[in-house]
Design a protein around this motif. Structure first.
Motif, PDB file in Angstrom:
ATOM      1  N   GLY A   8       0.994  -1.269  -0.104  1.00 34.51           N
ATOM      2  CA  GLY A   8       0.002   0.035  -0.013  1.00 34.51           C
ATOM      3  C   GLY A   8       0.905   1.155   0.069  1.00 34.51           C
ATOM      4  N   LEU A   9       0.723   1.917  -1.214  1.00 35.93           N
ATOM      5  CA  LEU A   9       1.554   3.188  -1.228  1.00 35.93           C
ATOM      6  C   LEU A   9       0.651   4.432  -1.312  1.00 35.93           C
ATOM      7  CD1 LEU A   9       4.691   1.781  -3.444  1.00 35.93           C
ATOM      8  CD2 LEU A   9       4.571   2.249  -0.839  1.00 35.93           C
ATOM      9  N   GLY A  10      -0.219   4.477  -0.670  1.00 33.39           N
ATOM     10  CA  GLY A  10      -1.045   5.850  -0.545  1.00 33.39           C
ATOM     11  C   GLY A  10      -0.137   6.772   0.104  1.00 33.39           C
ATOM     12  N   MET A  12       0.278   7.538   3.176  1.00 35.20           N
ATOM     13  CA  MET A  12       0.617   6.978   4.448  1.00 35.20           C
ATOM     14  C   MET A  12       1.724   6.027   4.129  1.00 35.20           C
ATOM     15  SD  MET A  12       0.308   7.273   7.547  1.00 35.20           S
ATOM     16  CE  MET A  12      -0.811   8.078   8.225  1.00 35.20           C
ATOM     17  N   ASN A  31       2.592  -1.911  -4.618  1.00 37.14           N
ATOM     18  CA  ASN A  31       0.991  -1.018  -4.734  1.00 37.14           C
ATOM     19  C   ASN A  31       0.157  -1.730  -5.995  1.00 37.14           C
ATOM     20  OD1 ASN A  31      -0.379   0.969  -3.342  1.00 37.14           O
ATOM     21  ND2 ASN A  31      -0.164   1.943  -5.450  1.00 37.14           N
ATOM     22  N   ARG A  32      -1.187  -1.521  -5.590  1.00 41.59           N
ATOM     23  CA  ARG A  32      -2.175  -1.898  -6.903  1.00 41.59           C
ATOM     24  C   ARG A  32      -1.581  -1.179  -8.097  1.00 41.59           C
ATOM     25  NH1 ARG A  32      -8.128  -0.301  -6.624  1.00 41.59           N
ATOM     26  NH2 ARG A  32      -7.190   1.857  -6.271  1.00 41.59           N
ATOM     27  N   THR A  33      -1.195   0.090  -7.773  1.00 44.19           N
ATOM     28  CA  THR A  33      -0.874   1.076  -9.017  1.00 44.19           C
ATOM     29  C   THR A  33       0.760   1.114  -8.905  1.00 44.19           C
ATOM     30  OG1 THR A  33      -2.739   2.525  -8.940  1.00 44.19           O
ATOM     31  CG2 THR A  33      -1.044   3.338  -9.999  1.00 44.19           C
ATOM     32  N   ARG A  36       3.285   4.302  -8.257  1.00 43.60           N
ATOM     33  CA  ARG A  36       3.619   5.029  -7.011  1.00 43.60           C
ATOM     34  C   ARG A  36       4.930   4.671  -6.298  1.00 43.60           C
ATOM     35  NH1 ARG A  36      -1.515   7.405  -7.340  1.00 43.60           N
ATOM     36  NH2 ARG A  36      -3.169   5.958  -7.036  1.00 43.60           N
ATOM     37  N   ILE A  66      -6.716   1.622   2.003  1.00 44.56           N
ATOM     38  CA  ILE A  66      -7.869   2.537   2.371  1.00 44.56           C
ATOM     39  C   ILE A  66      -8.734   1.680   3.130  1.00 44.56           C
ATOM     40  CG2 ILE A  66      -9.136   1.876   0.324  1.00 44.56           C
ATOM     41  CD1 ILE A  66      -9.940   4.676  -0.052  1.00 44.56           C
ATOM     42  N   ALA A  70     -10.305  -3.351   0.700  1.00 36.86           N
ATOM     43  CA  ALA A  70      -8.962  -3.601  -0.232  1.00 36.86           C
ATOM     44  C   ALA A  70      -8.064  -4.492   0.336  1.00 36.86           C
ATOM     45  CB  ALA A  70      -8.424  -2.160  -0.233  1.00 36.86           C
ATOM     46  N   ALA A  73      -8.933  -7.935  -0.911  1.00 41.86           N
ATOM     47  CA  ALA A  73      -8.847  -8.112  -2.339  1.00 41.86           C
ATOM     48  C   ALA A  73      -6.981  -8.300  -2.559  1.00 41.86           C
ATOM     49  CB  ALA A  73      -9.042  -6.539  -3.237  1.00 41.86           C
ATOM     50  N   VAL A  74      -6.280  -7.676  -1.937  1.00 44.14           N
ATOM     51  CA  VAL A  74      -4.908  -7.620  -1.916  1.00 44.14           C
ATOM     52  C   VAL A  74      -4.487  -8.944  -1.680  1.00 44.14           C
ATOM     53  CG1 VAL A  74      -2.653  -6.873  -1.255  1.00 44.14           C
ATOM     54  CG2 VAL A  74      -4.424  -5.352  -1.903  1.00 44.14           C
ATOM     55  N   LEU A  91      -2.062  -1.421   9.320  1.00 41.76           N
ATOM     56  CA  LEU A  91      -2.091  -0.085   9.628  1.00 41.76           C
ATOM     57  C   LEU A  91      -3.353   0.858   8.905  1.00 41.76           C
ATOM     58  CD1 LEU A  91       1.503   0.980  10.175  1.00 41.76           C
ATOM     59  CD2 LEU A  91      -0.126   0.245  12.122  1.00 41.76           C
ATOM     60  N   PRO A 121      -1.068  12.251  10.876  1.00 40.39           N
ATOM     61  CA  PRO A 121      -1.107  12.254   9.049  1.00 40.39           C
ATOM     62  C   PRO A 121       0.489  11.658   8.691  1.00 40.39           C
ATOM     63  CG  PRO A 121      -0.692  14.546  10.252  1.00 40.39           C
ATOM     64  CD  PRO A 121      -0.952  13.758  11.386  1.00 40.39           C
ATOM     65  N   PRO A 122       0.649  11.439   7.392  1.00 42.08           N
ATOM     66  CA  PRO A 122       1.786  11.096   6.993  1.00 42.08           C
ATOM     67  C   PRO A 122       3.056  11.992   7.113  1.00 42.08           C
ATOM     68  CG  PRO A 122       0.099  10.863   5.096  1.00 42.08           C
ATOM     69  CD  PRO A 122      -0.634  11.724   6.563  1.00 42.08           C
TER      70      PRO A 122
HETATM   71  P1  NDP Z   1      -5.913   5.862   1.231  1.00 44.54           P
HETATM   72  O1  NDP Z   1      -6.703   5.750   2.466  1.00 44.54           O
HETATM   73  O2  NDP Z   1      -6.414   6.671   0.133  1.00 44.54           O
HETATM   74  O3  NDP Z   1      -5.204   4.691   0.754  1.00 44.54           O
HETATM   75  C1  NDP Z   1      -4.646   4.290  -0.596  1.00 44.54           C
HETATM   76  C2  NDP Z   1      -3.946   3.027  -0.690  1.00 44.54           C
HETATM   77  O4  NDP Z   1      -4.844   1.967  -0.760  1.00 44.54           O
HETATM   78  C3  NDP Z   1      -3.251   2.901  -2.212  1.00 44.54           C
HETATM   79  O5  NDP Z   1      -2.082   2.136  -1.926  1.00 44.54           O
HETATM   80  C4  NDP Z   1      -4.442   2.355  -2.981  1.00 44.54           C
HETATM   81  O6  NDP Z   1      -3.774   1.609  -4.183  1.00 44.54           O
HETATM   82  C5  NDP Z   1      -5.029   1.560  -2.059  1.00 44.54           C
HETATM   83  N1  NDP Z   1      -6.423   0.876  -2.505  1.00 44.54           N
HETATM   84  C6  NDP Z   1      -7.398   1.445  -2.541  1.00 44.54           C
HETATM   85  N2  NDP Z   1      -8.341   0.674  -2.980  1.00 44.54           N
HETATM   86  C7  NDP Z   1      -7.675  -0.529  -3.367  1.00 44.54           C
HETATM   87  C8  NDP Z   1      -8.170  -1.724  -3.858  1.00 44.54           C
HETATM   88  N3  NDP Z   1      -9.330  -1.992  -4.175  1.00 44.54           N
HETATM   89  N4  NDP Z   1      -7.070  -2.691  -3.967  1.00 44.54           N
HETATM   90  C9  NDP Z   1      -5.991  -2.494  -3.633  1.00 44.54           C
HETATM   91  N5  NDP Z   1      -5.671  -1.433  -3.175  1.00 44.54           N
HETATM   92  C10 NDP Z   1      -6.334  -0.306  -3.084  1.00 44.54           C
HETATM   93  O7  NDP Z   1      -4.420   6.749   1.362  1.00 44.54           O
HETATM   94  P2  NDP Z   1      -3.522   6.868   2.851  1.00 44.54           P
HETATM   95  O8  NDP Z   1      -2.319   6.469   2.403  1.00 44.54           O
HETATM   96  O9  NDP Z   1      -3.833   8.242   3.314  1.00 44.54           O
HETATM   97  O10 NDP Z   1      -4.280   5.922   4.075  1.00 44.54           O
HETATM   98  C11 NDP Z   1      -3.855   4.627   4.441  1.00 44.54           C
HETATM   99  C12 NDP Z   1      -4.533   4.325   5.550  1.00 44.54           C
HETATM  100  O11 NDP Z   1      -4.113   5.007   6.753  1.00 44.54           O
HETATM  101  C13 NDP Z   1      -6.100   4.606   5.586  1.00 44.54           C
HETATM  102  O12 NDP Z   1      -6.721   3.395   6.193  1.00 44.54           O
HETATM  103  C14 NDP Z   1      -6.274   5.726   6.296  1.00 44.54           C
HETATM  104  O13 NDP Z   1      -7.469   5.756   7.224  1.00 44.54           O
HETATM  105  C15 NDP Z   1      -5.079   5.607   7.407  1.00 44.54           C
HETATM  106  N6  NDP Z   1      -4.748   6.712   7.750  1.00 44.54           N
HETATM  107  C16 NDP Z   1      -4.547   7.965   7.157  1.00 44.54           C
HETATM  108  C17 NDP Z   1      -4.139   9.294   7.600  1.00 44.54           C
HETATM  109  C18 NDP Z   1      -3.836  10.245   6.781  1.00 44.54           C
HETATM  110  O14 NDP Z   1      -3.841  11.239   7.095  1.00 44.54           O
HETATM  111  N7  NDP Z   1      -3.771   9.975   5.412  1.00 44.54           N
HETATM  112  C19 NDP Z   1      -4.110   9.425   9.018  1.00 44.54           C
HETATM  113  C20 NDP Z   1      -4.146   8.112   9.913  1.00 44.54           C
HETATM  114  C21 NDP Z   1      -4.613   7.083   9.240  1.00 44.54           C
HETATM  115  P3  NDP Z   1      -3.946   2.732  -5.403  1.00 44.54           P
HETATM  116  O15 NDP Z   1      -2.372   3.626  -5.281  1.00 44.54           O
HETATM  117  O16 NDP Z   1      -3.367   1.474  -6.428  1.00 44.54           O
HETATM  118  O17 NDP Z   1      -4.938   3.429  -5.635  1.00 44.54           O
END
Ligand code: NDP
Length: 286
Positions: A8-10, A12, A31-33, A36, A66, A70, A73-74, A91, A121-122
């Motif tokens: 997972g590479l959102g 966070m 990461n799915r995408t 990133r 997310i 998700a 699915a992974v 996490l 936050p990140p």
């Molecule tokens: P997101 O919550 O937007 O998570 C993004 C990630 O989830 C990406 O890696 C994305 O992949 C992946 N994803 C989403 N849908 C799917 C799916 N169907 N199959 C596979 N992968 C999927 O971003 P964050 O990084 O901000 O948050 C991650 C977690 O941390 C969340 O649970 C959030 O609640 C928690 N958190 C976040 C905070 C913040 O400030 N950001 C603070 C505290 C907790 P892809 O890149 O391919 O879209």
């Protein structure tokens, strides 16, 4: 060499993978995408070509997605044999029940889940004051303490895998409703020509609820809802003034109206002369 897999590479997950690279870890990412992962790979991370390859790279796997749909699915992309033997530091935010189900699902496959709720936050990842709620098997958390502390400090809550999610959701409940209060108040301010910058010192003072929380918590614990300081009937009158001021300013009144509805329910339940704290019981019964 210390090593970890990051799934997972959102924003966070990227911050977490970066913190591990900064700390000298060998980091495998998936990461799915895939795109990133680009800048992390440029910094030395290894990009796994599949979920199974990501899992196979390390016993310790940090998951930041997310939600648990998700994650399902992974992880469905990995065979039972590949999942077995891993510690998954999950996490990802979701409900306590989903955290418990995921822990049981992983246990059936010979893997262990550490549940976590990150409280920053990140940009806070890797900073000294950052904290994460953790629950799950304490011995596993202790075994991986140094790796977990690369990300944040550890606030351990107990063995129940749902506890970290529960504390996280309660905190977020308070955060969203308080933040919505700020945004609503600022809308009223702006409708009356008061900028966010001008109102800032007043907003900071109004949003500091520490005195109330510290005053109320022991009374709620003791079941003491005596109204010698504050009464729900006073709150109803005050909220009606807030609602009228909001409406007169041309601002959406749905937020104070919702709070007023809860206070009126307290009066209907016979608590008009009791403290605002009696709303805790009124809300629990709804
Ligand atoms: P997101 O919550 O937007 O998570 C993004 C990630 O989830 C990406 O890696 C994305 O992949 C992946 N994803 C989403 N849908 C799917 C799916 N169907 N199959 C596979 N992968 C999927 O971003 P964050 O990084 O901000 O948050 C991650 C977690 O941390 C969340 O649970 C959030 O609640 C928690 N958190 C976040 C905070 C913040 O400030 N950001 C603070 C505290 C907790 P892809 O890149 O391919 O879209």
């Amino acid at each position: 060499m210390k090593s970890v897999t990051m799934i997972g590479l959102g924003p966070m997950g990227q911050a977490m993978a970066g913190a591990y690279l900064d700390s000298g870890y060998e980091v495998t990412v998936w990461n799915r995408t895939p795109a990133r992962a680009g800048h992390l790979v440029a910094r030395g991370a290894r990009r796994a070509e599949s979920v199974e390859a990501a899992l196979a790279a390390n016993e310790l796997v940090v998951v930041s997605l997310i939600d648990y749909d998700a994650m399902d699915a992974v992880l469905a992309q990995a065979s039972r044999a590949v999942l077995g033997g891993h510690t998954l530091v999950n996490l990802t935010s979701d409900t306590p029940d989903r955290a418990r189900q995921a822990a049981a699902w992983l246990a059936e496959r010979g893997a262990v889940q550490i549940s976590g709720g990150v409280q920053v936050p990140p940009p806070g990842i890797g900073t000294p004051d950052a904290m994460t709620y953790y629950s799950g098997p304490q011995d596993t958390i202790e075994r991986h303490r140094s790796a977990l502390e690369v990300l944040t400090g550890i606030e351990y809550l107990g063995e129940d895998p749902g506890l970290a999610a529960l504390y996280y959701q309660i905190g977020i409940d308070m955060f969203w409703t308080a933040l919505a209060g700020y945004l609503h108040g600022q809308a009223v301010a702006e409708a009356n020509g008061i900028s966010a910058q001008d109102f800032l010192p007043h907003a900071v003072k109004s949003m500091d609820l520490r005195y109330f929380v510290q005053f109320y918590a022991p009374r709620i614990t003791a079941g003491n809802h005596a109204g010698e300081v504050d009464r729900i009937s006073m709150g109803v009158a005050s909220l009606e003034h807030v609602l009228h001021t909001t409406q007169a300013s041309g601002v959406d009144g749905s937020l104070p109206a919702a709070v007023l509805k809860i206070f009126r329910a307290g009066v209907t339940a016979g608590h008009g002369q009791d403290s605002l704290t009696s709303l805790v019981d009124v809300l629990k019964r709804r």
